[in-house]
Write a protein that holds these residues in place. Structure first.
Motif, mmCIF file in Angstrom:
data_model
loop_
_atom_site.group_PDB
_atom_site.id
_atom_site.type_symbol
_atom_site.label_atom_id
_atom_site.label_comp_id
_atom_site.label_asym_id
_atom_site.label_seq_id
_atom_site.Cartn_x
_atom_site.Cartn_y
_atom_site.Cartn_z
ATOM 1 N N GLU A 26 0.808 -1.214 0.000
ATOM 2 C CA GLU A 26 0.000 0.000 0.000
ATOM 3 C C GLU A 26 0.848 1.273 0.000
ATOM 4 O OE1 GLU A 26 -3.943 0.814 2.505
ATOM 5 O OE2 GLU A 26 -2.707 -0.839 3.227
ATOM 6 N N GLY C 214 -0.481 -1.532 9.255
ATOM 7 C CA GLY C 214 -0.742 -2.957 9.429
ATOM 8 C C GLY C 214 -1.963 -3.197 10.306
ATOM 9 N N LYS C 216 -5.733 -2.935 11.079
ATOM 10 C CA LYS C 216 -6.801 -2.866 10.092
ATOM 11 C C LYS C 216 -7.997 -2.031 10.537
ATOM 12 C CE LYS C 216 -4.519 -4.492 7.081
ATOM 13 N NZ LYS C 216 -3.380 -5.166 7.547
ATOM 14 N N SER C 271 6.019 0.231 8.276
ATOM 15 C CA SER C 271 7.003 -0.193 7.285
ATOM 16 C C SER C 271 8.385 0.397 7.556
ATOM 17 C CB SER C 271 6.535 0.196 5.879
ATOM 18 O OG SER C 271 6.385 1.587 5.776
ATOM 19 N N SER C 291 4.755 -8.213 8.875
ATOM 20 C CA SER C 291 4.620 -9.471 8.137
ATOM 21 C C SER C 291 5.499 -9.508 6.893
ATOM 22 C CB SER C 291 3.155 -9.688 7.751
ATOM 23 O OG SER C 291 2.650 -8.529 7.125
ATOM 24 N N LEU C 309 0.868 -9.116 12.914
ATOM 25 C CA LEU C 309 0.793 -8.460 14.216
ATOM 26 C C LEU C 309 -0.401 -8.944 15.030
ATOM 27 C CD1 LEU C 309 -1.361 -5.823 14.791
ATOM 28 C CD2 LEU C 309 -0.068 -4.930 12.886
#
Ligand SMILES: Cc1cc2nc3c(=O)[nH]c(=O)nc-3n(C[C@H](O)[C@H](O)[C@H](O)COP(=O)(O)OP(=O)(O)OC[C@H]3O[C@@H](n4cnc5c(N)ncnc54)[C@H](O)[C@@H]3O)c2cc1C
Ligand SMILES: Cc1cc2nc3c(=O)[nH]c(=O)nc-3n(C[C@H](O)[C@H](O)[C@H](O)COP(=O)(O)OP(=O)(O)OC[C@H]3O[C@@H](n4cnc5c(N)ncnc54)[C@H](O)[C@@H]3O)c2cc1C
Ligand SMILES: Cc1cc2nc3c(=O)[nH]c(=O)nc-3n(C[C@H](O)[C@H](O)[C@H](O)COP(=O)(O)OP(=O)(O)OC[C@H]3O[C@@H](n4cnc5c(N)ncnc54)[C@H](O)[C@@H]3O)c2cc1C
Lengths: 459, 265, 323
Positions: A26, C214, C216, C271, C291, C309
């Motif tokens: 993303e 990550g 959601k 990230s 991940s 996570l």
């Protein structure tokens, strides 16, 4: 994406470094172009993270073979959609090429890989204690390679110029996969056409830069930041050429306005130090010692005072200076959510006051508010076209064209630092002659006969 | 009624981000860094100036330190102090917090009456946070430490919020008294160029041991109850870079074995 | 004159756990000095002394006075000096909490004696000197401090030493002290109100657990909060979550957010773009959970856990809690 392409990428870069899962990529689809102006990214992409130019070469060969577009990706801080995939593509991230290879204190040059973030470059140079890399394009997250191919400018370009002025050498993987080395640690070079300068500002369409050699400068022993308040835009802008005319060349001369700068400060949990004034000039003054700083500041303050400035403030502690620059650099982030598009029109320095006045007229005509800030001494400012009810206003394109026309009429250009990318392709005809555009198209063809490297961008 | 007097205690410190630490020699190279007012002391000064703006009076900045500390006092003047006093002399050098506090308390007494003393929560070099409360104890006046907000400025009483016992307490303190402030208390103002220039030419009063009637036996290395026996400069830690790729249970287990987290923290 | 005394900080309800850590270390020092371990339990309402004894104190000096129900240093100073004079210890250990760091200097000045701040190491050397090790210069150096006056006071950092274990049924003496907390001059400071949980001060947190894209759903911050609360830490976030309004601006870590330097930074589903790194890469220890093994955050982590996570974070919380 074809399995064959993926398999081949995996064999080039290794399984960990080829990523397709949308959850994980993303962050690679968009750049910092304001959402309403931004092209929509396609999701059918694969991100590859090669470790060196050899792997990059192999990826380019594969791309030519399979006819798959490749989009080089720096930090994604671009503001005109140059790194956004608009068709299925391989996104080639340079993030692993992040080594600062050689800090040459004798020649005052630094050689680093393209993926080094500007912030890390600043840190490394700072550690020498006596060298300095002047330009400061707002976002320290941007990568050196991205800064070079965008020929970025930013604050602190008044004295020593934009990125182009620092690049002395580079290593490039051509769109067809060959590796070439251009320039070197030399200050003068007249050997044939200057391909290196052609790559600067090429927005990822002529080659993938893997390594750059940049010129450094001795660090000023002392610096101070003057913060000069004015009652209004017009007063502030008219004062700028007066100071420049007197022969003062500060390291940076930035223009900001109260509402924006306060929003930006609040965003950072800080506060803007000036209590009075609506419009501000920020000057970074450099010198050998405190004495010189005070002398220079004194004469500058005099000129400003004669030209309607209110009481200037003075920051000497490093942290206080950094804090002002931080707040200044964060304006875009603070405004981004309500922004339709950010422009970077540039006019001859002495015309910047006129440009401001005309933008104000346009704002009135369109019954809107056009926040403006920018690099006042370079004649380069950032008018923001703002959303209406959370969306691009219907007059967006018209207003943008009018601002562009205004800049062109004043002898300026439509973009001084952010580039053409994707969002401004449609404005090229007003800015460049037919002949220029044809030449550029041919150059692109020579470098990239199969049109695989960042197609549809810049030209 | 005489005008109130506010005293700010300001220490000159090296710009911590620029100090170099030589871990092989176990030395701190202070000369590598520019000197500046201890950051928390700028918050203290700002609070004093705010008091003055609200209730009138004079702000006096006192610093004990080497001759260069004059520049810190000049900076204080640019930022709103009316006068700067430097305690200086070789007898003062090497004082610990007890001796420093004694000297500062003597200077405060010498300066005459004082309504509020403002100090920083701590310094960024010595880092003890002891000088404020020790000064208050010696002068036998109350103090409130870790002040994160001043909510009411009065002539006889000050109201503040103080961070202690894991909460924020609104307290009132009778004056004269001392507060030590955190960085949350305010945002120190930037001086104007004009004030900076004026302050560069300001006279700083220097006091030695005789001016403040203090026994030199109570000062310096010999007069201090504590001494720094030696210093270690631990090398900057390399990151461990251990990547765990097993199933969550095992990875976490391995991580915790490595860390001893529960205790570390 | 070779006893070690621990000041048992409390707020009238509960003894601060740093006191139990001091008992552990204090016992070791007392043994080396050939003295006893004592504790001063001074409070607004009477508290049981049993646990202090079970955790190692030979004697507890216990006293109550109404004014001690509030965190006012001058009151505590007065009664602590009284107890010190009665018990005559050589070494006095006080937790380096805000209250301890504010109280100890008043006591040291009142007794005209030495005080070492915020110690992370304590020992008795061969000549029976009390050696106090403390970080200074914003944590960049460790100073070894010795004193030449008596008694010797030190404030000691919380969560550096392990708590002393409980020895059930251990006996000890409780001495109830009649506190003389007198005159007007201790009433110079008054507490008007106690206010809770005011500011999110990410910069001061010892531990920050931060979430990125990550994560959601907004509700899933619960996972992050659970982990943070184990450490008494704070919750941070990357910019996208802040932009989405899932959490306030004050929680954003990075170039355009807060710059933090906690002892432990745990990045979950982040990230590691350089604008985020700018705000946390100087943390003492970085743990990354992601991940994607190619995420740049792993280059900056001391420990990287490659995984989802949603599995790793709860597992970590569970194992930390010893479940
Ligand atoms: C808050 C903010 C402030 C900014 N301020 C300024 C400013 O003051 N002045 C200014 O000039 N710009 C400014 N910018 C714009 C931005 O920082 C620049 O455009 C920057 O040069 C882009 O670098 P990047 O690494 O993020 O590149 P990206 O955005 O990732 O890419 C930009 C383009 O370069 C290509 N590219 C990237 N790396 C390479 C490479 N190694 N080889 C070949 N092609 C490559 C991409 O394909 C794309 O076409 C600002 C941006 C932000 C968000
Ligand atoms: C490595 C090292 C460790 C040390 N450890 C100890 C120790 O554990 N115990 C001890 O007693 N001494 C110690 N000292 C000595 C101590 O640092 C000095 O006495 C110092 O002058 C004052 O202490 P501080 O910097 O910790 O100030 P702090 O107590 O942290 O200062 C709090 C406030 O007091 C005021 N203040 C402090 N110093 C001055 C000054 N010189 N002039 C004006 N205002 C001032 C300021 O407002 C400041 O914000 C140590 C010194 C070193 C170098
Ligand atoms: C001028 C400017 C200033 C900025 N300032 C900041 C700032 O202050 N702070 C900031 O954070 N950002 C800032 N950014 C934004 C920054 O560039 C990145 O976009 C942002 O940090 C990305 O956030 P992220 O890591 O949460 O999201 P992403 O980059 O999208 O990363 C999400 C990560 O989560 C992982 N993941 C997905 N699902 C799971 C799962 N189930 N389990 C584990 N991992 C999973 C993915 O592999 C991926 O690595 C700024 C940008 C600009 C241009």
């Amino acid at each position: 994406m074809k399995d064959k392409v993926i398999d081949k990428l995996v064999s080039i870069a290794g399984e960990d470094w080829v990523i397709q899962d949308l959850d994980k990529i993303e962050g690679y689809l968009y750049d910092e172009t304001p959402e309403p102006a931004s092209p929509k990214a396609v999701e059918e992409v694969v991100v590859v993270k090669p470790k060196d130019s050899e792997e990059i070469s192999a990826v380019m060969e594969l791309a030519n073979e399979q006819g798959v577009p490749v989009i080089p990706r720096g930090a994604g801080t671009g503001l005109c959609g140059a790194a956004i995939p608009t068709e299925p593509a391989i996104i080639l991230s340079l993030e692993r090429l992040n080594d600062i290879k050689d800090l040459d204190e004798d020649n005052l040059m630094v050689t680093c890989e393209a993926g080094v973030p500007l912030e890390s470059l600043f840190e490394a140079v700072d550690e020498t204690d006596h060298l300095f890399f002047p330009p400061h394009p707002g976002d320290e997250g941007a990568q050196v390679g991205g800064l070079v191919v965008e020929n970025a400018g930013g604050a602190r370009a008044v004295k020593y110029g934009v990125m182009r002025n620092y690049v002395k050498g580079m290593e490039v993987v051509l769109p067809t996969g060959e590796e070439v080395q251009l320039g070197g640690k030399v200050l003068k070079n007249n050997t044939g056409y200057d391909l290196m300068h052609l790559l600067m500002g090429s927005e990822g369409t002529l080659g993938i830069i893997t390594e750059v050699t940049l010129r450094l400068y001795p660090e000023a022993k002392e610096t101070a930041t003057l913060l000069v308040p004015f009652e209004n835009r017009h007063d502030a802008m008219s004062a700028v050429p007066e100071v420049l005319k007197e022969g003062h060349v500060p390291l940076a001369l930035e223009y900001v306005e109260r509402k924006l700068i306060e929003e930006s400060a609040e965003h950072l949990g800080k506060s803007w130090p000036a209590e009075e004034g609506e419009a501000f000039l920020i000057l970074i003054i450099t010198g050998k010692n405190e004495e010189e700083i005070f002398d220079k500041s004194e004469t500058i303050v005099e000129v400003f005072t004669e030209n309607g400035a209110l009481e200037p403030l003075f920051a000497q502690r490093r942290k206080e200076q950094e804090s002002i620059l931080d707040i200044r650099s964060n304006i875009y982030t603070a405004l981004e959510e309500e922004t339709t598009d950010i422009l970077d029109v540039t006019v001859p320095p002495a015309e910047v006051g006129n440009l401001m006045d005309e933008i104000e007229d346009l704002a009135e005509e369109y019954n809107t508010n056009i926040p403006v800030y920018g690099h006042a001494a370079d004649g380069n400012v950032h008018p923001h076209i703002m959303n209406v009810n959370g969306e691009a206003p219907e007059y967006f394109e018209d207003l943008k064209d009018e601002i562009y026309e205004t800049a062109l009429d004043l002898g300026g250009v439509i973009t001084g630092e952010h580039g053409i990318g994707e969002t401004r392709i449609k404005n090229l005809p007003m800015a460049l002659s037919e002949e220029e555009r044809v030449l550029m198209g041919k150059i692109k063809e020579v470098f990239d006969p199969n049109g695989v490297l960042n197609p549809g961008k810049a030209v | 009624m005489p005008e109130p007097t506010y005293i700010v205690l300001i220490k000159q410190v090296p710009d911590m981000d620029e100090v170099e630490f030589d871990y092989e020699e176990g030395r701190v190279d202070r000369s590598s860094a520019p000197l500046e007012p201890n950051p928390f002391d700028l918050n203290a000064l700002e609070e004093a100036v705010k008091y003055k703006e609200e209730l009138g009076g004079e702000v006096l900045a006192i610093s004990m330190g080497p001759k260069q500390a004059e520049s810190t006092l000049k900076d204080a003047i640019a930022r709103g102090a009316d006068e700067g006093i430097l305690l200086h002399g070789r007898e003062f050098a090497g004082s610990d917090t007890w001796a420093t506090s004694l000297a500062l308390a003597h200077a405060i007494e010498t300066a005459g009456s004082c309504d509020i003393i403002f100090a920083g929560e701590k310094t960024v070099d010595g880092d003890t946070g002891q000088v404020g409360p020790e000064v208050a104890e010696y002068l036998d006046i109350p103090h409130v430490a870790f002040v994160s907000d001043v909510t009411k400025r009065g002539e006889k009483e000050i109201q503040v919020e103080s961070e202690t016992w894991g909460a924020t307490y609104l307290k009132s303190m009778n004056l004269p008294g001392l507060i030590t402030v955190t960085k949350d208390v305010n945002e120190p103002r930037l001086p104007s160029f004009k004030d900076k220039q004026r302050a560069r030419k300001a006279e700083i009063t220097t006091w030695g041991i005789d001016d403040i009637s203090i026994d030199p036996d109570n000062l310096g290395v010999t007069g201090s109850p504590t001494r720094v026996a030696n210093m270690e400069v631990p090398p900057p830690e390399e990151r461990e870079s251990l990547i765990l790729r097993e199933d969550p249970g095992n990875s976490v287990n391995q991580l915790l074995e490595k860390l001893d987290l529960g205790r570390e923290n | 004159m070779s006893d070690v005394m621990v000041f048992a900080e409390n707020n009238g309800n509960k003894i601060h756990p740093v006191s139990y850590e001091l008992l552990g270390k204090g016992k070791e020092l007392a043994d080396k000095l050939g003295g006893e371990l004592t504790a001063a339990l001074l409070s607004g309402t009477s508290l049981p002394a049993g646990e202090l004894i079970e955790r190692g104190a030979d004697r507890v000096y216990r006293g109550t006075a109404e004014r001690l129900a509030e965190p006012i240093e001058s009151s505590y100073r007065e009664v602590l000096v009284q107890v010190i004079e009665e018990a005559n210890p050589e070494v006095i250990l006080i937790g380096a909490t805000n209250f301890g760091r504010s109280l100890a200097p008043r006591v040291a000045m009142a007794l005209d004696t030495s005080l070492t701040a915020d110690c992370t190491g304590l020992d008795i050397d061969e000549e029976k000197n009390f050696v106090q090790i403390r970080p200074a210069f914003s944590g960049n150096i460790l100073a070894h401090i010795k004193s030449r006056t008596s008694p010797q006071l030190a404030t000691v950092r919380y969560r550096v030493f392990p708590e002393a274990g409980i020895e059930e049924g251990k006996e000890g003496e409780v001495i109830d002290v009649e506190l003389s907390l007198g005159g007007e001059d201790t009433k110079q400071v008054e507490v008007l109100e106690e206010r809770r949980g005011k500011k999110v001060n990410l910069e001061d947190a010892e531990v920050v657990v931060a979430a990125g894209r990550g994560l959601k759903k907004e509700e899933d911050f619960e996972l992050i909060e659970d982990l943070a609360s184990f450490f008494d830490g704070k919750v941070g976030a990357s910019r996208p979550l802040v932009d989405d309004g899932w959490i306030g601006r004050a929680h954003q870590v990075g170039y355009s957010g807060r710059r933090v330097k906690p002892r432990i930074y745990i990045a979950c589903g982040i990230s590691g773009q350089s604008q985020h790194l700018a705000g946390m890469k100087d943390s003492d220890m970085i743990i990354a959970i992601n991940s994607d093994p190619s995420a740049p955050i792993f280059d900056y982590a001391d420990y990287g856990l490659v995984g989802d996570l949603y599995e790793v974070v709860p597992e970590l919380t569970r194992q930390l809690k010893g479940e």
